[in-house]
Design an enzyme around this catalytic site. Structure first.
Site, PDB file in Angstrom:
ATOM      1  N   CYS A 137       0.911  -1.122   0.068  1.00  0.00           N
ATOM      2  CA  CYS A 137      -0.201  -0.155   0.075  1.00  0.00           C
ATOM      3  C   CYS A 137       1.062   1.236  -0.126  1.00  0.00           C
ATOM      4  O   CYS A 137       1.358   1.536  -1.101  1.00  0.00           O
ATOM      5  CB  CYS A 137      -0.918  -0.152   1.213  1.00  0.00           C
ATOM      6  SG  CYS A 137      -2.300   0.813   1.004  1.00  0.00           S
ATOM      7  N   HIS A 177      -3.126  -5.702   1.702  1.00  0.00           N
ATOM      8  CA  HIS A 177      -2.583  -5.929   2.983  1.00  0.00           C
ATOM      9  C   HIS A 177      -2.441  -7.528   3.470  1.00  0.00           C
ATOM     10  O   HIS A 177      -3.400  -7.687   3.903  1.00  0.00           O
ATOM     11  CB  HIS A 177      -3.120  -5.014   4.153  1.00  0.00           C
ATOM     12  CG  HIS A 177      -3.163  -3.414   3.870  1.00  0.00           C
ATOM     13  ND1 HIS A 177      -2.050  -2.847   4.558  1.00  0.00           N
ATOM     14  CD2 HIS A 177      -3.896  -2.644   3.459  1.00  0.00           C
ATOM     15  CE1 HIS A 177      -2.095  -1.578   4.395  1.00  0.00           C
ATOM     16  NE2 HIS A 177      -3.179  -1.277   3.622  1.00  0.00           N
ATOM     17  N   GLU A 192      -0.484  -8.567   5.522  1.00  0.00           N
ATOM     18  CA  GLU A 192      -0.377  -8.907   6.555  1.00  0.00           C
ATOM     19  C   GLU A 192      -1.662  -8.914   7.872  1.00  0.00           C
ATOM     20  O   GLU A 192      -1.406  -9.143   8.745  1.00  0.00           O
ATOM     21  CB  GLU A 192       0.827  -7.667   7.414  1.00  0.00           C
ATOM     22  CG  GLU A 192      -0.052  -6.360   7.511  1.00  0.00           C
ATOM     23  CD  GLU A 192      -0.256  -5.536   6.199  1.00  0.00           C
ATOM     24  OE1 GLU A 192      -0.448  -4.429   6.179  1.00  0.00           O
ATOM     25  OE2 GLU A 192      -0.008  -6.203   4.958  1.00  0.00           O
TER      26      GLU A 192
END
Length: 188
Positions: free
Chosen positions: A74, A164, A166
């Protein structure tokens, strides 16, 4: 890079895969031996200001250009892009991609989906005020698209995602990055 953004989530994901991590908050941290770098999501303008203020921008840029593996999610994707629509000021600018910031709109435009990513497989993708890649050039190549927009790309040792990974439980993208760093084989 632990200046701002979702760095803790990346640390946890990488540590769960057996990787050792440390946080870069100042130039002295940067000078430690390392196999790779994660540029997390967050606010790219804030991260760029801090990179400049702390004297990290040029050393980080130099090491990436010298081959240090880097994974930008991002905001990290925006920092690595050579061209960001409507933003002429310099960033790390190491990757041959053109990016549109906040391309999916404001926070309400955030969404989750599941798609294929080359070298990784079908994975969950969480988009939060996400950019997308308008085009790639040079040696950069597209790894994933969602609704006709490029959302993941790679150029040499540089990996970027507009989403994302994560924030999801699937470790496949981080495992792929570790393979770029020389830790294990990439998934087919």
């Amino acid at each position: 890079m632990a200046l701002q953004g979702a760095f803790i989530e990346h640390e946890r994901r990488l540590q769960a895969l057996g990787a050792e991590t440390f946080e870069v908050r100042q130039l002295a941290d940067w000078n430690q031996p390392k196999d790779g770098l994660v540029l997390p999501g967050g606010e790219s303008t804030t991260q760029l200001k801090l990179l400049n203020d702390l004297g990290l921008l040029e050393p980080v840029r130099r090491d990436i250009l010298a081959g240090l593996p880097v994974f930008g999610t991002c905001a990290g994707l925006i920092l690595l892009a050579k061209d960001v629509e409507g933003e002429p000021y310099p960033r790390l600018s190491t990757m041959d991609i053109r990016v549109r910031r906040n391309a999916y709109g404001r926070q309400l435009g955030s969404f989750a989906t599941e798609h294929e990513m080359e070298g990784v497989g079908r994975i969950p993708m969480t988009f939060i005020r996400a950019p997308y890649i308008e085009s790639v050039s040079g040696d950069a190549r597209v790894l994933a698209e969602v609704d006709g927009h490029i959302v993941a790309a790679q150029q040499g040792n540089q990996l970027v995602t507009a989403f994302h990974p994560e924030l999801n439980s699937d470790p496949a993208v981080h495992r792929y990055f570790l393979s770029i760093c020389g830790h294990g084989k990439p998934l087919a």
